[in-house]
Design an enzyme around this catalytic site. Structure first.
Site, PDB file in Angstrom:
ATOM      1  N   LYS B 111       0.868  -1.172   0.000  1.00  0.00           N
ATOM      2  CA  LYS B 111       0.000   0.000   0.000  1.00  0.00           C
ATOM      3  C   LYS B 111       0.911   1.229   0.000  1.00  0.00           C
ATOM      4  O   LYS B 111       1.608   1.502   0.986  1.00  0.00           O
ATOM      5  CB  LYS B 111      -0.906   0.012   1.236  1.00  0.00           C
ATOM      6  CG  LYS B 111      -1.690   1.315   1.339  1.00  0.00           C
ATOM      7  CD  LYS B 111      -2.580   1.389   2.568  1.00  0.00           C
ATOM      8  CE  LYS B 111      -2.859   2.842   2.915  1.00  0.00           C
ATOM      9  NZ  LYS B 111      -3.776   2.999   4.053  1.00  0.00           N
ATOM     10  N   GLY B 199     -11.145   7.743   6.195  1.00  0.00           N
ATOM     11  CA  GLY B 199     -12.267   8.655   6.366  1.00  0.00           C
ATOM     12  C   GLY B 199     -13.529   8.033   6.931  1.00  0.00           C
ATOM     13  O   GLY B 199     -14.386   8.728   7.459  1.00  0.00           O
ATOM     14  N   THR B 221      -8.931   3.241  11.930  1.00  0.00           N
ATOM     15  CA  THR B 221      -9.369   3.948  13.135  1.00  0.00           C
ATOM     16  C   THR B 221     -10.849   3.728  13.462  1.00  0.00           C
ATOM     17  O   THR B 221     -11.213   3.640  14.632  1.00  0.00           O
ATOM     18  CB  THR B 221      -9.090   5.458  12.984  1.00  0.00           C
ATOM     19  OG1 THR B 221      -7.755   5.627  12.502  1.00  0.00           O
ATOM     20  CG2 THR B 221      -9.221   6.177  14.308  1.00  0.00           C
TER      21      THR B 221
END
Lengths: 66, 269
Positions: B111, B199, B221
């Protein structure tokens, strides 16, 4: 001789191999990658690659991240 | 003759990244968890098959008996996706990917994220393009984190990235998909998987990404910083699945006024 490992000075026997360093740092059996002076030294060469005074060594592992 | 409508569970195509098939369309990170036990439990609950990790200096003098992340999240069970988080230049990102490949025994799926500044963690697109080109030439399979700019997404695809991952909102912000129309534009032109990366704040955000037609969602998160991460991992698994099903089913058109669900004929009045 003195080398830098992950930014910290470390005393090591002259001409010590990467494998000696790995043993000294108690990393045997773990997953890690090693770079000497910004060049990756593959695991298959750790037994034969001799470190030199002043070498900059980076040892990295996988940790939690996104 | 009667038409039969099947009520058996619907079948979906697998997600294919760099030639490998995945059943789960939820990709998860391993950062910010309380400990490795919580990491393991949340990741198992999420059903994710692709799991991101960071590459960092070994903690000198650490307890040798302390378990390593890869002992808990085994590369035999999961596709490990090393990231370049914390890199602000193409050079650092490429160096990190090379270390990751060595660390994971030649595994070349990465990534790529090259960041612009610490406050927004917004992608540095110019450095990202340079790093992507270098990595692809070197044989890496690059899943690239980028802005939701449709032209840049297309450029990254043309360069040979195996997946393009526009942000929904800044990393760790939990603000959801701030510009669904841009994601739609990116999807319209895409020939590689498009995944929303960063996001997502809660389950409905993940569903929205999938309802837009994304091939998957990557998050960290939203699960790790939930009050109950393991439960949120389950919520995200369901949200990604339900959003995907809704996309495949095709939503009804939006209308301004009502349209009665019960027939008008046969009313007693």
């Amino acid at each position: 001789m003195q080398i830098q490992v992950n930014g910290e000075p470390l005393e090591l026997a002259d001409n010590a191999t990467i494998s000696v360093l790995v043993t000294q740092m108690i990393l045997e059996g773990q997953r890690y990658a090693i770079e000497i002076n910004e060049e990756i030294i593959s695991r298959s060469h750790h037994d034969t690659y001799c470190l030199s005074d002043g070498d900059q060594v980076e040892i990295v592992q996988a940790i939690g991240g996104g | 003759m009667t038409n039969t409508v099947s009520s058996s569970p619907p079948v979906d195509k697998p997600l294919i990244i760099a030639g490998k098939e995945y059943k789960s369309r939820l990709l998860v990170g391993t950062g910010k968890y309380k400990d490795l036990a919580e990491t393991k439990a949340a990741i198992e609950m999420s059903g994710a098959e692709i799991v991101t990790v960071a590459v960092r200096r070994t903690n000198i003098g650490q307890n040798a008996d302390e378990p390593n992340l890869l002992d808990v999240i085994s590369p035999d069970k999961y596709t490990i996706l090393p990231n370049t988080a914390g890199c602000y230049t193409a050079k650092d990102a490429v160096r990190t990917c090379k270390l990751a490949r060595e660390l994971l025994g030649g595994h070349d799926l990465v990534k790529l994220e090259v960041l612009g500044d610490q406050k927004t963690l917004y992608p540095n697109v110019t450095e990202t393009l340079i790093a992507a080109e270098t990595l692809i030439k070197d044989g890496f399979k690059v899943m690239v984190y980028t802005t939701d700019d449709p032209l840049i997404a297309q450029r990254l695809e043309e360069m040979g990235c195996v997946a393009v991952m526009p942000l929904g909102a800044p990393i760790g912000s939990g603000l959801g998909i701030r510009n669904p129309y841009n994601i739609k534009m990116i999807l319209e032109n895409a020939n590689v998987p498009i995944l929303v990366d960063a996001g997502v704040g809660t389950a409905s955000d993940a569903s929205i990404a999938m309802e837009l037609g994304c091939e998957g969602v990557l998050m960290n998160t939203a699960i790790a910083a939930a009050k109950d991460p393991v439960r949120m991992a389950n919520a995200m698994r369901l949200a990604v699945e339900s959003g995907r099903e809704a996309w495949l089913a095709g939503r009804m058109p939006r209308k301004l006024y009502a349209s009665a669900s019960s027939p008008i004929d046969g009313l007693i009045i």
